[in-house]
Design a protein around this motif. Structure first.
Motif, mmCIF file in Angstrom:
data_model
loop_
_atom_site.group_PDB
_atom_site.id
_atom_site.type_symbol
_atom_site.label_atom_id
_atom_site.label_comp_id
_atom_site.label_asym_id
_atom_site.label_seq_id
_atom_site.Cartn_x
_atom_site.Cartn_y
_atom_site.Cartn_z
ATOM 1 N N UNK A 366 0.818 -1.226 0.000
ATOM 2 C CA UNK A 366 0.000 0.000 0.000
ATOM 3 C C UNK A 366 0.850 1.274 0.000
ATOM 4 N N UNK A 367 2.134 1.158 0.379
ATOM 5 C CA UNK A 367 2.987 2.358 0.366
ATOM 6 C C UNK A 367 3.511 2.683 -1.028
ATOM 7 N N UNK A 368 3.285 1.781 -1.994
ATOM 8 C CA UNK A 368 3.789 2.031 -3.353
ATOM 9 C C UNK A 368 2.875 3.018 -4.063
ATOM 10 N N UNK A 369 3.044 4.287 -3.750
ATOM 11 C CA UNK A 369 2.141 5.315 -4.269
ATOM 12 C C UNK A 369 2.909 6.288 -5.156
ATOM 13 N N UNK A 475 -9.923 -5.804 -11.461
ATOM 14 C CA UNK A 475 -11.354 -6.114 -11.299
ATOM 15 C C UNK A 475 -11.851 -5.750 -9.900
ATOM 16 N N UNK A 476 -10.994 -5.196 -9.078
ATOM 17 C CA UNK A 476 -11.400 -4.803 -7.720
ATOM 18 C C UNK A 476 -11.555 -5.988 -6.797
ATOM 19 N N UNK A 477 -10.915 -7.136 -7.149
ATOM 20 C CA UNK A 477 -11.065 -8.324 -6.309
ATOM 21 C C UNK A 477 -9.859 -8.542 -5.411
ATOM 22 N N UNK A 478 -8.851 -7.693 -5.570
ATOM 23 C CA UNK A 478 -7.637 -7.915 -4.789
ATOM 24 C C UNK A 478 -6.984 -6.572 -4.496
ATOM 25 N N UNK A 479 -6.547 -6.429 -3.264
ATOM 26 C CA UNK A 479 -5.805 -5.219 -2.893
ATOM 27 C C UNK A 479 -4.425 -5.254 -3.530
ATOM 28 N N UNK A 480 -3.871 -4.128 -3.974
ATOM 29 C CA UNK A 480 -4.514 -2.823 -4.079
ATOM 30 C C UNK A 480 -5.331 -2.721 -5.378
ATOM 31 N N UNK A 481 -6.538 -2.180 -5.225
ATOM 32 C CA UNK A 481 -7.466 -2.074 -6.359
ATOM 33 C C UNK A 481 -7.043 -0.970 -7.319
ATOM 34 N N UNK A 482 -7.481 -1.152 -8.558
ATOM 35 C CA UNK A 482 -7.393 -0.038 -9.512
ATOM 36 C C UNK A 482 -8.621 0.821 -9.225
ATOM 37 N N UNK A 483 -8.397 2.062 -8.904
ATOM 38 C CA UNK A 483 -9.524 2.881 -8.432
ATOM 39 C C UNK A 483 -10.606 3.035 -9.495
ATOM 40 N N UNK A 484 -11.850 3.173 -9.029
ATOM 41 C CA UNK A 484 -12.999 3.212 -9.931
ATOM 42 C C UNK A 484 -12.921 4.407 -10.871
ATOM 43 N N UNK A 485 -12.236 5.462 -10.447
ATOM 44 C CA UNK A 485 -12.213 6.670 -11.279
ATOM 45 C C UNK A 485 -11.360 6.492 -12.549
ATOM 46 N N UNK A 486 -10.540 5.455 -12.606
ATOM 47 C CA UNK A 486 -9.665 5.268 -13.776
ATOM 48 C C UNK A 486 -10.506 4.744 -14.940
ATOM 49 N N UNK A 487 -10.537 5.488 -16.065
ATOM 50 C CA UNK A 487 -11.394 5.052 -17.186
ATOM 51 C C UNK A 487 -10.908 3.733 -17.788
ATOM 52 N N UNK A 488 -11.745 2.708 -17.679
ATOM 53 C CA UNK A 488 -11.328 1.368 -18.117
ATOM 54 C C UNK A 488 -11.079 1.303 -19.617
ATOM 55 N N UNK A 489 -11.774 2.171 -20.396
ATOM 56 C CA UNK A 489 -11.570 2.111 -21.842
ATOM 57 C C UNK A 489 -10.181 2.612 -22.247
#
Ligand code: HEM
Ligand code: SF4
Ligand code: SF4
Length: 548
Positions: A366-369, A475-489
């Motif tokens: 989680x510190x890899x920001x 897919x949001x099934x594993x930490x750390x998630x790709x945040x929802x705001x990132x446009x998947x397209x």
């Protein structure tokens, strides 16, 4: 990265290496079947990706059918043949099928081992830190053969007699036995029930030991696949049943010790060396076996793999969340009691002798920001030779060279198709080294119009779990998630082997073309909460803000 598994500088030294050339040829062969298989079965059902699991599955079939056969088997020399015949003829519908299951599942174990060995060799999964699984594979081969050969002995038909005679002559060549074993097979009177019982015991004990070594074999692998997917298991059972009914396993007439069997039908899976024993001397057969064992045993060091420095923990940035330990594919991280006096109960600890420096743990921490200021860009766990900070620098550098519309930044694994061969590519040890926030960073900072994640072919991830974890994080099934705001397209995943460069190029070009069709508004205006908007920047905590 070359299919030989060396970086460019090492490659110069190994270019003429015969082993490297064989590996490359095999890898081309596997790549040619791997991708069609992936398309046909899907990566999860691809039998090539499930060889170890299928090995375990066939072992269990052999064990269960073996227990059934043992219930009806008479361990006396006189009655052994009849008891097997009774099972085959009188009980063909269950006993016979069980016997065929036992025979054919054992044969399939040999096939599985051969393909598994070749595949692990082709994909270079056996050198460096990964020597262990390869090395423990050697006793597995020897024990499997010992189990199979003693099994043929027990039927006490003509083939068993042939196997008994050739095996004992071979064993007599070794200086271990005082009394020649072959003497037991001169006549019925000389073969004692005790000797036969010893064979029965060995046929039960050796597989048990084999199972133990199979367990040892996967000790250094985290989450090993030991059960095939249900559909694949069911299809294997149906195939076994079909073969058992079509061509049931049968005996070859009772053994008559007074008469040497003139002709027997061989099982080429277990007995390929037996005809050799009648052409070569026993010493030559043992020499061949010793050379094979020596070659397999030494292969992880022929030539040794150049090792990158193992991952290191920075306790100041470790909160003991254990995500790195959960994601490491090689059991290289343990959680231990805290040593720095901070209130967290645990901290991560890397075992350097198990770490392959894949960087997957860096992507999990989680510190890899990457949004942090350069001087603050330190994380709980990092690779000394290619840190998260260097990764971000490469992303910024490579992205600054992208021009036009449809700018694609490729985050590539060094073992896949896109490694260093395509423009706009940042290469890393495994795609799962990139934390999802790095993609967020690239898109929200408008460094690129889209990010392509390019790894190995889906069924053959070089670092076992890199593709799986990447997909689960997205897919949001594993930490750390790709945040929802990132446009998947604006994200594409490309899974292609190092030999499928054309495929990767085509997919990246198609992705770039798709990006140009997206509305420019979406291209530039950040999504709610995006740090690329001035207002969002103002809301960002200072420590997470990138330097201007
Ligand atoms: C009964 C026979 C065998 C069984 C059931 C078996 C099973 C397995 C399993 C379950 C894995 C883990 C796969 C994964 O989840 O990624 C594995 C990996 C491996 N096996 Fe085997 N195996 C067998 C024989 C062999 C032999 C004969 C060799 C070679 C001499 C071998 C070499 C390897 C190697 C190199 C790996 C990969 C380790 C890594 O990725 O670091 N195996 N095996
Ligand atoms: S670099 Fe890879 S092998 Fe090493 S500790 Fe991290 S995840 Fe495990
Ligand atoms: S993922 Fe990072 S914070 Fe969590 S235990 Fe590992 S090093 Fe520490």
């Amino acid at each position: 990265m070359d299919p030989c598994g060396q970086d460019e500088s090492d490659l110069k030294e190994t270019r003429d290496d015969v082993i490297c050339a064989i590996r490359k040829a095999l890898r081309i062969g596997f790549a040619l079947i791997e991708e069609p298989f992936d398309r046909l079965f899907g990566a999860k059902l691809n039998p090539l990706a499930q060889l170890g699991a299928l090995g375990f599955f066939f072992f269990w079939i052999v064990a269960v059918s073996g227990i059934y056969l043992f219930i009806f088997f008479d361990t006396g020399i006189e009655r052994a043949y009849q008891s097997v015949e009774y099972l085959t003829q009188e009980q063909w519908f269950h006993g016979g099928v069980m016997r065929s299951f036992h025979r054919y599942a054992s044969d399939l174990m040999v096939v599985m081992i051969a393909v598994h060995l070749l595949r692990e060799f082709a994909y270079d999964h056996y050198r460096g830190v990964r020597w262990y699984s390869w090395f423990t594979g050697l006793p597995i081969i020897l024990l499997l053969y010992a189990s199979g050969i003693t099994g043929y002995w027990l039927v006490w038909d003509k083939l068993a007699q042939y196997v008994a005679i050739v095996s004992s002559e071979l064993l007599d060549w070794l200086p271990f036995f005082g009394e020649p074993i072959a003497r037991n097979f001169i006549s019925t009177g000389t073969l004692t029930s005790r000797f036969f019982s010893l064979m029965v015991f060995m046929h039960v004990a050796v597989p048990l030991f084999l199972l133990f070594i199979m367990w040892v074999h996967i000790l250094r692998i985290s989450r090993p696949k030991v059960n095939p997917p249900r559909t694949l298991a069911l299809l294997s059972l149906i195939a076994l049943l079909a073969v058992s009914i079509w061509k049931p396993a049968i005996s070859q007439g009772p053994a008559v010790l007074a008469k040497v069997p003139a002709q027997v039908g061989l099982d080429w899976f277990y007995l390929p060396l037996y005809p050799l024993a009648s052409i070569w001397s026993n010493g030559a057969v043992w020499a061949l076996l010793a050379a094979f064992s020596l070659m397999i045993g030494l292969m992880p060091w022929l030539p040794p793999l150049r090792r990158a420095k193992p991952a290191e923990i920075d306790l100041a940035h470790c909160n003991g969340c254990a995500r790195c330990a959960e994601d490491c594919p090689y059991e290289a991280i343990r959680m231990v009691g805290r040593t720095d006096g901070t209130p967290f109960p645990t901290q991560a600890q890397v075992n350097p002798s198990l770490c392959v420096s894949c960087g997957i743990c860096v992507g999990a921490c989680p510190s890899s920001t990457p949004f942090r200021r350069t001087q603050d860009l330190r994380t709980g766990i990092d690779l000394p030779e290619f840190s998260l900070r260097q990764l971000r620098e490469r992303v910024v550098e490579v992205a600054s060279e992208l021009t036009g519309t449809g700018r694609v930044l490729v985050l590539a694994c060094e073992h896949g198709a896109a490694a260093g061969r395509l423009e706009g590519t940042v290469v890393m040890p495994c795609v799962a080294m990139a934390p999802p926030s790095l993609i967020d960073f690239a898109l929200s900072r408008d460094l690129a119009d889209g990010v392509a994640i390019a790894g190995c072919v889906e069924s053959a991830c070089y670092n076992r779990l890199g593709i799986k974890w990447t997909e689960q994080r997205f897919a949001g099934k594993r930490d750390p998630y790709l945040r929802a705001r990132v446009p998947r397209e604006r994200i594409a995943t490309i899974w292609a082997s190092a030999l499928a460069v054309k495929k990767a190029e085509t997919e990246i070009a198609a992705f770039a073309a798709r990006l140009t069709t997206l509305s420019p508004k979406r291209l530039r205006s950040p999504l709610p909460g995006s740090v690329s908007s001035r207002s969002a920047k103002a809301r960002e905590p200072a420590e997470l803000r990138e330097e201007p």
